[in-house]
Design an enzyme around this catalytic site. Structure first.
Site, mmCIF file in Angstrom:
data_model
loop_
_atom_site.group_PDB
_atom_site.id
_atom_site.type_symbol
_atom_site.label_atom_id
_atom_site.label_comp_id
_atom_site.label_asym_id
_atom_site.label_seq_id
_atom_site.Cartn_x
_atom_site.Cartn_y
_atom_site.Cartn_z
ATOM 1 N N GLY A 23 0.828 -1.201 0.000
ATOM 2 C CA GLY A 23 0.000 0.000 0.000
ATOM 3 C C GLY A 23 0.866 1.256 0.000
ATOM 4 O O GLY A 23 0.598 2.227 -0.710
ATOM 5 N N ARG A 82 7.361 1.780 0.761
ATOM 6 C CA ARG A 82 7.646 0.340 0.908
ATOM 7 C C ARG A 82 8.041 -0.254 -0.443
ATOM 8 O O ARG A 82 8.871 -1.165 -0.518
ATOM 9 C CB ARG A 82 6.415 -0.397 1.435
ATOM 10 C CG ARG A 82 6.272 -0.346 2.913
ATOM 11 C CD ARG A 82 7.310 -1.245 3.581
ATOM 12 N NE ARG A 82 7.179 -1.167 5.011
ATOM 13 C CZ ARG A 82 8.077 -1.580 5.886
ATOM 14 N NH1 ARG A 82 9.212 -2.099 5.469
ATOM 15 N NH2 ARG A 82 7.879 -1.479 7.163
ATOM 16 N N ARG A 92 1.923 11.059 -8.784
ATOM 17 C CA ARG A 92 1.293 11.160 -7.461
ATOM 18 C C ARG A 92 2.153 10.546 -6.352
ATOM 19 O O ARG A 92 1.629 10.138 -5.309
ATOM 20 C CB ARG A 92 -0.084 10.489 -7.445
ATOM 21 C CG ARG A 92 -1.115 11.234 -8.246
ATOM 22 C CD ARG A 92 -2.415 10.487 -8.340
ATOM 23 N NE ARG A 92 -3.316 11.226 -9.198
ATOM 24 C CZ ARG A 92 -4.405 11.879 -8.771
ATOM 25 N NH1 ARG A 92 -4.724 11.869 -7.506
ATOM 26 N NH2 ARG A 92 -5.167 12.514 -9.618
ATOM 27 N N ARG A 150 -0.468 -8.711 -3.249
ATOM 28 C CA ARG A 150 -0.442 -7.645 -2.239
ATOM 29 C C ARG A 150 0.444 -8.080 -1.081
ATOM 30 O O ARG A 150 0.362 -9.223 -0.611
ATOM 31 C CB ARG A 150 -1.871 -7.358 -1.764
ATOM 32 C CG ARG A 150 -1.931 -6.459 -0.564
ATOM 33 C CD ARG A 150 -3.305 -5.889 -0.302
ATOM 34 N NE ARG A 150 -3.509 -5.586 1.098
ATOM 35 C CZ ARG A 150 -2.903 -4.614 1.780
ATOM 36 N NH1 ARG A 150 -2.016 -3.831 1.178
ATOM 37 N NH2 ARG A 150 -3.155 -4.416 3.050
ATOM 38 N N SER A 176 -0.072 -4.839 5.625
ATOM 39 C CA SER A 176 -0.218 -5.083 7.059
ATOM 40 C C SER A 176 -1.700 -5.200 7.392
ATOM 41 O O SER A 176 -2.568 -4.815 6.608
ATOM 42 C CB SER A 176 0.431 -3.961 7.866
ATOM 43 O OG SER A 176 -0.182 -2.740 7.524
ATOM 44 N N ASP A 219 -0.902 -4.905 14.279
ATOM 45 C CA ASP A 219 -1.567 -4.495 15.522
ATOM 46 C C ASP A 219 -2.684 -5.495 15.828
ATOM 47 O O ASP A 219 -3.094 -6.250 14.951
ATOM 48 C CB ASP A 219 -2.144 -3.077 15.386
ATOM 49 C CG ASP A 219 -3.084 -2.932 14.201
ATOM 50 O OD1 ASP A 219 -2.573 -2.869 13.061
ATOM 51 O OD2 ASP A 219 -4.300 -2.934 14.399
ATOM 52 N N ARG A 265 8.331 -4.592 12.408
ATOM 53 C CA ARG A 265 7.600 -4.596 11.136
ATOM 54 C C ARG A 265 8.549 -4.904 9.991
ATOM 55 O O ARG A 265 8.227 -5.661 9.090
ATOM 56 C CB ARG A 265 6.914 -3.243 10.905
ATOM 57 C CG ARG A 265 5.588 -3.121 11.634
ATOM 58 C CD ARG A 265 4.722 -2.043 11.010
ATOM 59 N NE ARG A 265 5.258 -0.711 11.216
ATOM 60 C CZ ARG A 265 5.111 -0.016 12.337
ATOM 61 N NH1 ARG A 265 4.446 -0.521 13.346
ATOM 62 N NH2 ARG A 265 5.613 1.186 12.451
HETATM 63 N N1 ADE Z 1 -4.022 -2.319 8.590
HETATM 64 C C1 ADE Z 1 -3.228 -2.573 9.646
HETATM 65 N N2 ADE Z 1 -3.906 -2.521 10.787
HETATM 66 C C2 ADE Z 1 -5.185 -2.192 10.442
HETATM 67 C C3 ADE Z 1 -6.358 -1.967 11.176
HETATM 68 N N3 ADE Z 1 -6.352 -2.072 12.495
HETATM 69 N N4 ADE Z 1 -7.484 -1.652 10.495
HETATM 70 C C4 ADE Z 1 -7.466 -1.539 9.162
HETATM 71 N N5 ADE Z 1 -6.394 -1.735 8.410
HETATM 72 C C5 ADE Z 1 -5.256 -2.065 9.049
#
Ligand code: ADE
Length: 232
Positions: A20, A24, A43, A87, A90, A204, A217
């Site tokens: 994304g 990266r 962009r 893809r 995260s 997370d 990460r």
């Molecule tokens: N990408 C990484 N963590 C996320 C989250 N908590 N919600 C949506 N996309 C995420």
């Protein structure tokens, strides 16, 4: 060039890794590829082509969310003949068994986006991973001794939900984690009969409130990229 990508035809490889974050894409190209050449900075959505173990591969940033991902995936497929879209992103965990730093491969992607409901006149479409890419990713992970989890994920249209607890419904039905892109990627790939796969690292956890550090990460990101490149 296409509307959002400045490459000329032939500059993009048949297989493209899709983070994304465009920075990266730069990091992946400079860390893993030989002779990386930047073909896009429109962009700031950086795209590179280089070689991995003698095979051509590209890396293209997509931005966040299904609409942005659909723009890049659509143009890569229809204007540049891309056949494999992987893809690398995260996700936030929805299950206590899915810990931070774990790698999750999305077999299917549920969503709260209205895009496919509109596309299918109110009916539900179930976008799934390419079986071929999924098998290759599993084989690579096994060969490298990298543990993975696989199953249904949620591609959400919102990062900040009004009701935090709403994630528990998805969790109840076995959804492993949340990100914001895969449902769109799998749908556009199916429409154009090309292969797509999402490999995600858990950054997370909505269950425990934990977050990975930048160093952590980077380490898990490396394993995820190795799995993605192993599908070549
Ligand atoms: N990408 C990484 N963590 C996320 C989250 N908590 N919600 C949506 N996309 C995420």
């Amino acid at each position: 060039m296409s509307v959002h990508i400045a490459a000329v035809k032939g500059e993009v490889a048949e297989t493209v890794l899709l983070p994304g974050d465009p920075m990266r894409a730069k990091w992946i190209a400079e860390t893993f590829l030989e002779n990386p050449v930047c073909y896009n900075d429109v962009r700031g959505m950086l795209g590179y082509t280089g070689e991995y173990k003698g095979k051509r591969v590209s890396v293209q940033g997509t931005g966040m969310g299904i609409p942005s991902t659909l723009i890049y995936a659509h143009e890569l497929i229809t204007e540049y003949g891309v056949k494999n879209l992987i893809r690398v992103g995260s996700a936030g965990s929805y299950q206590k068994e899915v810990g931070i730093r774990d790698i999750v491969i999305a077999m299917a992607a549920s969503t709260n986006s209205g895009l496919n409901t509109i596309r299918f006149n109110g009916a539900d479409y179930a976008p799934t991973a390419s079986f071929e890419l999924f098998q290759k990713a599993l084989n690579t992970a096994n060969e490298k001794g990298i543990a993975i989890k696989a199953g249904n994920i949620l591609s959400s249209d919102e990062f900040y939900a009004d009701e935090f607890e709403s994630y528990k419904k998805w969790a109840d039905y076995g959804v492993l984690c949340v990100e914001m892109e895969t449902n769109g990627l799998y749908t556009v790939a199916a429409k154009h009969k090309v292969n797509a796969l999402s490999i995600l690292t858990i950054s997370d956890s909505l269950v425990t409130g934990e977050r990975t550090t930048a160093d952590e990460r980077e380490q898990t990101f490396k394993e995820m990229i190795e799995i993605a490149l192993g599908t070549l």
